[in-house]
Design a protein around this motif. Structure first.
Motif, PDB file in Angstrom:
ATOM      1  N   ALA A  45      35.002 -51.804 -14.338  1.00  0.00           N
ATOM      2  CA  ALA A  45      34.861 -52.264 -15.719  1.00  0.00           C
ATOM      3  C   ALA A  45      34.051 -51.287 -16.558  1.00  0.00           C
ATOM      4  O   ALA A  45      34.363 -51.051 -17.726  1.00  0.00           O
ATOM      5  CB  ALA A  45      34.220 -53.647 -15.753  1.00  0.00           C
ATOM      6  N   GLY A  46      33.011 -50.716 -15.974  1.00  0.00           N
ATOM      7  CA  GLY A  46      32.206 -49.735 -16.685  1.00  0.00           C
ATOM      8  C   GLY A  46      31.793 -50.179 -18.073  1.00  0.00           C
ATOM      9  O   GLY A  46      31.281 -51.272 -18.264  1.00  0.00           O
ATOM     10  N   LEU A  47      32.050 -49.343 -19.055  1.00  0.00           N
ATOM     11  CA  LEU A  47      31.660 -49.623 -20.440  1.00  0.00           C
ATOM     12  C   LEU A  47      32.840 -50.104 -21.293  1.00  0.00           C
ATOM     13  O   LEU A  47      32.787 -50.030 -22.522  1.00  0.00           O
ATOM     14  CB  LEU A  47      31.029 -48.371 -21.063  1.00  0.00           C
ATOM     15  CG  LEU A  47      29.686 -47.965 -20.436  1.00  0.00           C
ATOM     16  CD1 LEU A  47      29.256 -46.588 -20.921  1.00  0.00           C
ATOM     17  CD2 LEU A  47      28.622 -49.009 -20.762  1.00  0.00           C
ATOM     18  N   MET A  48      33.870 -50.630 -20.660  1.00  0.00           N
ATOM     19  CA  MET A  48      35.031 -51.135 -21.404  1.00  0.00           C
ATOM     20  C   MET A  48      34.598 -52.162 -22.440  1.00  0.00           C
ATOM     21  O   MET A  48      33.783 -53.034 -22.169  1.00  0.00           O
ATOM     22  CB  MET A  48      36.035 -51.794 -20.463  1.00  0.00           C
ATOM     23  CG  MET A  48      36.818 -50.858 -19.624  1.00  0.00           C
ATOM     24  SD  MET A  48      37.971 -51.824 -18.607  1.00  0.00           S
ATOM     25  CE  MET A  48      38.814 -50.516 -17.754  1.00  0.00           C
ATOM     26  N   GLY A  49      35.160 -52.039 -23.622  1.00  0.00           N
ATOM     27  CA  GLY A  49      34.942 -53.023 -24.672  1.00  0.00           C
ATOM     28  C   GLY A  49      33.619 -52.898 -25.411  1.00  0.00           C
ATOM     29  O   GLY A  49      33.419 -53.557 -26.421  1.00  0.00           O
ATOM     30  N   ARG A  50      32.714 -52.047 -24.948  1.00  0.00           N
ATOM     31  CA  ARG A  50      31.435 -51.876 -25.642  1.00  0.00           C
ATOM     32  C   ARG A  50      31.676 -51.113 -26.935  1.00  0.00           C
ATOM     33  O   ARG A  50      32.421 -50.142 -26.966  1.00  0.00           O
ATOM     34  CB  ARG A  50      30.432 -51.095 -24.790  1.00  0.00           C
ATOM     35  CG  ARG A  50      30.080 -51.724 -23.465  1.00  0.00           C
ATOM     36  CD  ARG A  50      28.976 -52.765 -23.602  1.00  0.00           C
ATOM     37  NE  ARG A  50      28.670 -53.327 -22.302  1.00  0.00           N
ATOM     38  CZ  ARG A  50      27.709 -52.885 -21.503  1.00  0.00           C
ATOM     39  NH1 ARG A  50      26.931 -51.897 -21.881  1.00  0.00           N
ATOM     40  NH2 ARG A  50      27.511 -53.445 -20.322  1.00  0.00           N
ATOM     41  N   GLU A  51      31.012 -51.551 -27.995  1.00  0.00           N
ATOM     42  CA  GLU A  51      31.193 -50.899 -29.287  1.00  0.00           C
ATOM     43  C   GLU A  51      30.112 -49.883 -29.598  1.00  0.00           C
ATOM     44  O   GLU A  51      30.268 -49.073 -30.503  1.00  0.00           O
ATOM     45  CB  GLU A  51      31.277 -51.958 -30.385  1.00  0.00           C
ATOM     46  CG  GLU A  51      32.519 -52.815 -30.245  1.00  0.00           C
ATOM     47  CD  GLU A  51      32.648 -53.860 -31.330  1.00  0.00           C
ATOM     48  OE1 GLU A  51      31.711 -54.013 -32.149  1.00  0.00           O
ATOM     49  OE2 GLU A  51      33.689 -54.527 -31.367  1.00  0.00           O
ATOM     50  N   SER A  52      29.011 -49.925 -28.861  1.00  0.00           N
ATOM     51  CA  SER A  52      27.949 -48.950 -29.105  1.00  0.00           C
ATOM     52  C   SER A  52      26.995 -48.916 -27.916  1.00  0.00           C
ATOM     53  O   SER A  52      26.953 -49.839 -27.107  1.00  0.00           O
ATOM     54  CB  SER A  52      27.169 -49.304 -30.380  1.00  0.00           C
ATOM     55  OG  SER A  52      26.472 -50.530 -30.186  1.00  0.00           O
ATOM     56  N   LEU A  53      26.263 -47.823 -27.837  1.00  0.00           N
ATOM     57  CA  LEU A  53      25.161 -47.637 -26.897  1.00  0.00           C
ATOM     58  C   LEU A  53      24.002 -47.067 -27.700  1.00  0.00           C
ATOM     59  O   LEU A  53      24.223 -46.254 -28.606  1.00  0.00           O
ATOM     60  CB  LEU A  53      25.510 -46.600 -25.824  1.00  0.00           C
ATOM     61  CG  LEU A  53      26.439 -46.968 -24.691  1.00  0.00           C
ATOM     62  CD1 LEU A  53      26.737 -45.730 -23.852  1.00  0.00           C
ATOM     63  CD2 LEU A  53      25.830 -48.050 -23.824  1.00  0.00           C
ATOM     64  N   LEU A  54      22.792 -47.455 -27.377  1.00  0.00           N
ATOM     65  CA  LEU A  54      21.652 -46.778 -27.973  1.00  0.00           C
ATOM     66  C   LEU A  54      21.664 -45.327 -27.524  1.00  0.00           C
ATOM     67  O   LEU A  54      22.267 -44.979 -26.510  1.00  0.00           O
ATOM     68  CB  LEU A  54      20.337 -47.453 -27.566  1.00  0.00           C
ATOM     69  CG  LEU A  54      20.133 -48.887 -28.069  1.00  0.00           C
ATOM     70  CD1 LEU A  54      18.822 -49.450 -27.544  1.00  0.00           C
ATOM     71  CD2 LEU A  54      20.161 -48.929 -29.585  1.00  0.00           C
ATOM     72  N   GLU A  55      20.984 -44.461 -28.255  1.00  0.00           N
ATOM     73  CA  GLU A  55      21.033 -43.031 -27.973  1.00  0.00           C
ATOM     74  C   GLU A  55      20.591 -42.683 -26.559  1.00  0.00           C
ATOM     75  O   GLU A  55      21.130 -41.778 -25.941  1.00  0.00           O
ATOM     76  CB  GLU A  55      20.166 -42.284 -28.995  1.00  0.00           C
ATOM     77  CG  GLU A  55      20.495 -40.819 -29.072  1.00  0.00           C
ATOM     78  CD  GLU A  55      19.349 -39.937 -28.616  1.00  0.00           C
ATOM     79  OE1 GLU A  55      19.638 -38.925 -27.965  1.00  0.00           O
ATOM     80  OE2 GLU A  55      18.198 -40.253 -28.895  1.00  0.00           O
ATOM     81  N   ASP A  56      19.632 -43.414 -26.008  1.00  0.00           N
ATOM     82  CA  ASP A  56      19.112 -43.089 -24.675  1.00  0.00           C
ATOM     83  C   ASP A  56      19.601 -44.058 -23.599  1.00  0.00           C
ATOM     84  O   ASP A  56      19.033 -44.136 -22.524  1.00  0.00           O
ATOM     85  CB  ASP A  56      17.591 -43.046 -24.693  1.00  0.00           C
ATOM     86  CG  ASP A  56      16.962 -44.396 -25.031  1.00  0.00           C
ATOM     87  OD1 ASP A  56      17.679 -45.309 -25.501  1.00  0.00           O
ATOM     88  OD2 ASP A  56      15.753 -44.550 -24.806  1.00  0.00           O
ATOM     89  N   GLU A  57      20.691 -44.788 -23.885  1.00  0.00           N
ATOM     90  CA  GLU A  57      21.278 -45.707 -22.913  1.00  0.00           C
ATOM     91  C   GLU A  57      22.548 -45.124 -22.312  1.00  0.00           C
ATOM     92  O   GLU A  57      23.271 -44.382 -22.964  1.00  0.00           O
ATOM     93  CB  GLU A  57      21.691 -47.032 -23.583  1.00  0.00           C
ATOM     94  CG  GLU A  57      20.584 -47.963 -23.903  1.00  0.00           C
ATOM     95  CD  GLU A  57      21.131 -49.269 -24.469  1.00  0.00           C
ATOM     96  OE1 GLU A  57      20.451 -50.280 -24.277  1.00  0.00           O
ATOM     97  OE2 GLU A  57      22.216 -49.282 -25.096  1.00  0.00           O
ATOM     98  N   GLY A  58      22.812 -45.512 -21.071  1.00  0.00           N
ATOM     99  CA  GLY A  58      24.039 -45.101 -20.416  1.00  0.00           C
ATOM    100  C   GLY A  58      24.319 -45.968 -19.216  1.00  0.00           C
ATOM    101  O   GLY A  58      23.695 -47.018 -19.029  1.00  0.00           O
ATOM    102  N   MET A  59      25.265 -45.524 -18.392  1.00  0.00           N
ATOM    103  CA  MET A  59      25.609 -46.261 -17.180  1.00  0.00           C
ATOM    104  C   MET A  59      25.661 -45.300 -16.005  1.00  0.00           C
ATOM    105  O   MET A  59      26.266 -44.234 -16.087  1.00  0.00           O
ATOM    106  CB  MET A  59      26.940 -46.984 -17.333  1.00  0.00           C
ATOM    107  CG  MET A  59      27.284 -47.861 -16.129  1.00  0.00           C
ATOM    108  SD  MET A  59      28.710 -48.956 -16.414  1.00  0.00           S
ATOM    109  CE  MET A  59      27.925 -50.238 -17.414  1.00  0.00           C
TER     110      MET A  59
END
Length: 151
Positions: A45-59
């Motif tokens: 699933a990962g980051l499917m459907g996410r509309e944004s991430l904060l600049e210092d966020e990830g997976m």
């Protein structure tokens, strides 16, 4: 082989447990907060459907075994422009790729982004995160706040 699934892109994937981490470069540490995808379904699933991430966020995608160099990721039902760093078993960056969103009803029309190197984990961040912070192949991801002091 790719990592993704047929999740509904209109529903953002649920947030996963987070870990404080840093990319350690010759110039110091770059702190980040990473959601950790350890289970098969979480990695799919990962980051499917996410509309944004904060600049210092990830997976952070963690695998129990070393993955072959022809294995990679695709962006099916992913809405964000992302960079991916493929990491070796010691957490060193072995390859960095840029990935474009692929919002289509046909999964087969989405390109894949093979690592080109064997990898044990991978980190997705907003596009240009790595270049904007001087993070390159050979730099290392370290988890835990103790590694995250700024220079």
């Amino acid at each position: 082989m790719t990592s993704a699934c047929a999740a509904d892109a209109s529903i953002p994937q649920p947030r996963l447990p987070e870990v404080a981490a840093c990319f350690v470069t010759d110039d110091g540490a770059v702190p980040v907060t990473l959601e950790v995808a350890r289970e098969f379904s979480q990695r799919q699933a990962g980051l499917m459907g996410r509309e944004s991430l904060l600049e210092d966020e990830g997976m952070l995608f963690q695998y129990p075994d070393l993955q072959s160099s022809d294995r990679g990721f695709w962006m099916y039902k992913t809405l964000l422009d992302l960079d991916i760093a493929y990491l070796d078993k010691r957490g060193r960056i072995a390859s960095i790729r840029q990935m474009a969103p692929c919002v289509t009803s046909s999964a087969g029309s989405c390109p894949t982004y093979p690592a080109g190197v064997a990898f044990q984990s991978a980190v997705e961040m907003n596009q240009n995160f790595f270049s904007d912070h001087g993070i390159e192949v050979g730099d290392q991801l370290m988890t835990g706040k103790e590694h995250c002091s700024r220079p």
